[in-house]
Design a protein around this motif. Sequence first.
Motif, PDB file in Angstrom:
ATOM      1  N   THR A 298      -3.809  -6.652   7.271  1.00 47.47           N
ATOM      2  CA  THR A 298      -3.950  -5.757   6.127  1.00 47.47           C
ATOM      3  C   THR A 298      -5.389  -5.702   5.613  1.00 47.47           C
ATOM      4  N   SER A 299      -6.317  -6.087   6.475  1.00 47.41           N
ATOM      5  CA  SER A 299      -7.737  -5.972   6.181  1.00 47.41           C
ATOM      6  C   SER A 299      -8.399  -5.642   7.520  1.00 47.41           C
ATOM      7  N   ARG A 327       0.523 -13.795   4.472  1.00 48.52           N
ATOM      8  CA  ARG A 327       0.930 -12.643   3.671  1.00 48.52           C
ATOM      9  C   ARG A 327       0.839 -11.363   4.492  1.00 48.52           C
ATOM     10  N   ARG A 437      -8.940   2.120   7.175  1.00 53.04           N
ATOM     11  CA  ARG A 437      -8.424   1.041   6.320  1.00 53.04           C
ATOM     12  C   ARG A 437      -6.954   0.774   6.594  1.00 53.04           C
ATOM     13  N   PHE A 439      -5.247  -1.394   4.587  1.00 53.61           N
ATOM     14  CA  PHE A 439      -4.797  -2.071   3.369  1.00 53.61           C
ATOM     15  C   PHE A 439      -3.306  -1.805   3.125  1.00 53.61           C
ATOM     16  N   GLU A 440      -2.685  -2.717   2.393  1.00 55.32           N
ATOM     17  CA  GLU A 440      -1.272  -2.529   2.022  1.00 55.32           C
ATOM     18  C   GLU A 440      -1.099  -1.194   1.312  1.00 55.32           C
ATOM     19  N   GLY A 441      -0.147  -0.425   1.758  1.00 51.20           N
ATOM     20  CA  GLY A 441       0.195   0.821   1.073  1.00 51.20           C
ATOM     21  C   GLY A 441      -0.797   1.950   1.263  1.00 51.20           C
ATOM     22  N   ARG A 442      -1.860   1.720   1.988  1.00 52.05           N
ATOM     23  CA  ARG A 442      -2.913   2.722   2.113  1.00 52.05           C
ATOM     24  C   ARG A 442      -2.373   4.060   2.636  1.00 52.05           C
ATOM     25  N   GLN A 443      -1.549   4.001   3.692  1.00 55.39           N
ATOM     26  CA  GLN A 443      -1.061   5.245   4.299  1.00 55.39           C
ATOM     27  C   GLN A 443       0.329   5.632   3.805  1.00 55.39           C
ATOM     28  N   GLY A 444       0.769   4.990   2.742  1.00 60.49           N
ATOM     29  CA  GLY A 444       2.095   5.250   2.195  1.00 60.49           C
ATOM     30  C   GLY A 444       2.699   3.935   1.743  1.00 60.49           C
ATOM     31  N   TYR A 445       3.517   4.008   0.715  1.00 63.70           N
ATOM     32  CA  TYR A 445       4.127   2.828   0.100  1.00 63.70           C
ATOM     33  C   TYR A 445       4.884   2.009   1.149  1.00 63.70           C
TER      34      TYR A 445
END
Lengths: 479, 215
Positions: A298-299, A327, A437, A439-445
Motif C-alpha cells: 500500500t505504498s 497491515r 499510487r 495507497f489504501e482506497g486510492r482507486q476506490g474504497y
Amino acid sequence: MAGQTLYDKLWQDHLVKSREDGTALIYIDRHLIHEVTSPQAFEGLRLAGRKLWRGDSLVATPDHNVPSEAAERAAGVAGIRDEIARIQVQTLDENCRDFDVVQFGINEPGQGIVHVIGPETGATLPGMTVVCGDSHTSTHGALGALAHGIGTSEVEHVMATQCLIQKKMKNMLVRVDGELGAGVTAKDVVLAIIGKIGTAGGTGYAIEFGGEVMRKLSMEGRMTVCNMAIEAGARAGMVAVDQITLDYVKNKPYAPKGAQWEAAVENWSRLHSDDDAVFDAVVELRGEEIEPQVSWGTSPEMVAPVSALVPNPADESDATRRAGIERALEYMGLKADQKITDIKLDRVFIGSCTNSRIEDLRAAAAVARGRSKADSVKQVLVVPGSQSVKAQAEKEGLHEIFIEAGFEWREPSCSMCLAMNADKLGAGEHCASTSNRNFEGRQGYGGRTHLVSPSMAAAAAIAGTFVDVREFDSQRETA
Amino acid sequence: MKAFTQHKGLAAPMDRANVDTDLIIPKQFLKSIKRTGFGPNLFDELRYLDEGQPGQDCSNRPLNPEFALNYPRYQGASVLLARENFGCGSSREHAPWALDDFGFRAVIAPSFADIFFNNCFKNGLLPIVLDEAVVNQLFDEMYAQEGYALTIDLEKQQIVKPGGESIDFEVDAFRKHCLLNGLDDIGLTLEDADDIRAYEAQRREQAPWLFDAVK
C-alpha cells in the motif's frame, strides 16, 4: 569552485532575490491549473482584491473530475452527472473567463491530463520553472525543467506574485547505467528506484536521473520516471537536456520557432550537470538487474520483481516497518511468501499522468494484439492522457486492438488513477494499474492497487493473473 | 492566516508510518470548492465503517471503535503524534485543512513529506520534527497516561510535557515569523514587487520565448 548541477543552474536562473532569513524568491515561468486545487486560490484572490501577476503564464484544463465514458462526456460540462464534480469544473470555466486565463476545455482538442498536455503542446519547455497544484508536476522535469507540485496557498501565491518563497533543496543523482533487458520499461526503472530508496528516500532533495539507461530512454519514458520522483519523496525530478529532448520539443505548437528556436537551443545546451558537479547523495542502479516490477503493498516502495514472492513480515527486524508490512498484506488480501504471479486481477487500468502517452498505449497494444482479456477480469480501462494522444492512437488503429481484446477505450481524464470520476474499484478488488499510487482506497474504497508498466498491465488483463511479460511475449513468438 | 503562538492540548496518536494524504482526506471530498468543512471527513476511511460521501451528515455514520481518534480518552485532542514520512503523496492542501478543521493545531513526527510540511505552515498548523527516539517516548508516555497534554511554545521553540520537562525543536526562521504573527506571505512577497519586475525585464531580454502566450 565545484561545478553546478542541473538543479543549481535552474535555481540560479530563476532566483529573483535571496533574503536575509535564508529564503529565496524563485520566479515561475509556467503555472498549470486544473479544477481541483485552483478554486480556493481564485477565491483567495477575489477576497483580497488581487489580480494575476502575469495571466499569460497560466494554462488551465479540467482532468481530475471529468467523465471518461464517451456518452456522458459528449454533453460537455453540463453533462457531468455528479453534481459536485460538475460545479467544480464549471467553477474552473468561470474563473478562467473572469481572470482571462487560457483553458483547454473539457472536449476541446488541447484537453488532457495537465502533465500530458504541457510537454506535448510545448506549453512546458526546457529551462522553465513549472508549478501546478498537483504533486505529479515533477513530470515536466523530463524536459530539463525545474517542476514541482505545490499546495493551493502556493497556487494563490504564484498567481499573485509569479514567485514562490523557497529554500534550496539538496541535490541527489540517481544514476542508472548499463542496459535494460527486453520488456523492461521506464516504469520498471522508477519502481525499482523507489523500491531501493523508499518513499521518503528523496525527501528534501531534487533528484536528477542520469546514466546510460536514462540517456537512451525516450521523452515519454523520462516523463514516466520524473512523474514518480514524488513517490520517492522528492518534489522535483529532472533529466538533462540532450538531442532526444530537442527532437521532442522542436515543432511543438508552443515551442519557439525560427531564430527564437536557435536562441533557445543555445540557451538549453547548458542544461546539464557539470562534470565536476557535487551531489549531496548518489544512488546507483544497473539496468540489467531490473526486472518487470509489481507493487504488492500500500505504498509505492512495497514493490518487487514479478518473479519474486510477496515478502514475509517475519523477515523484517524493524517493528514499525514490520507492522506496516502486516497491515499492507491484510489490506491487500495477500499471504506472506505467495508468488506475485498467483495474484488474480479483477480490473486493469491503463492510463494516468504516469503512463497514458502514445508510447505507453503502443506498448499495451503490442501485447493485446490478437488476444482477449481473461473472462475473470471484469473490466480493462484504457484511458488516453490527452485528446491528442487519443487522436494519434486512433490514427494508428490502437483503439481497435484494445476493443477487439475486450478492453474499453475511454476519453482523456485522470480516471481510475485517483477515482474522482465514476471509474473506480469495488471493495476487495485487485487492479493491475499503470498509475502511480497504491495507497489504501486510492482507486476506490477498499480497492487493491498493483502498480505495473503498460505492457505488464495488458499481459495481466489477458492472463487474469500477473505474468512476466517477457515470457508472455516469447510464447507468442513460438506459437 | 491564523497565528500560532502558544498552544496547550491533548495529544492523540496516528500510530503508523507513511500516512498519505489520501488517508488523511480521501479524494471524493476534494470536489468541494471551499477551504472549510473537511474536519468530519478527516481520516474518513479509518474513522468510519462505511464509505463516506461528500455533503453527507457524518453524525449518524457508524464509527470504527478500533480507531484511536474515536476513543473517549482522545476526544478533544489538538496535538497529533505521528510516525515517519507523515503526509506523503498528493499535494492536496485539503489535508492540512481537514486536520485544522478537525481541531488539530500541531502535528509531531520524526519526518514529514515536503509538500505537506510546507502546506501546514500556510494554514496555521505547526508541524514539528523530533528525533525518532523522542517521538517514541512521547507515544509511550501518551499511551501510559490518560489526559496526556503537551504545551507548545513557538516563540521559545519548546514543547513542555505534563511533568514539566521540556523538549526543544527546530523551526525555520521565516516560517516561525509568519506563524507567530499570522502573516499573509503574498503581502510580504509583493513588498518585493520591484525586484520581481526587474528580474522579469532582464529575463524577457535573455529568453523571450518564455513569455510567449499559449493558444
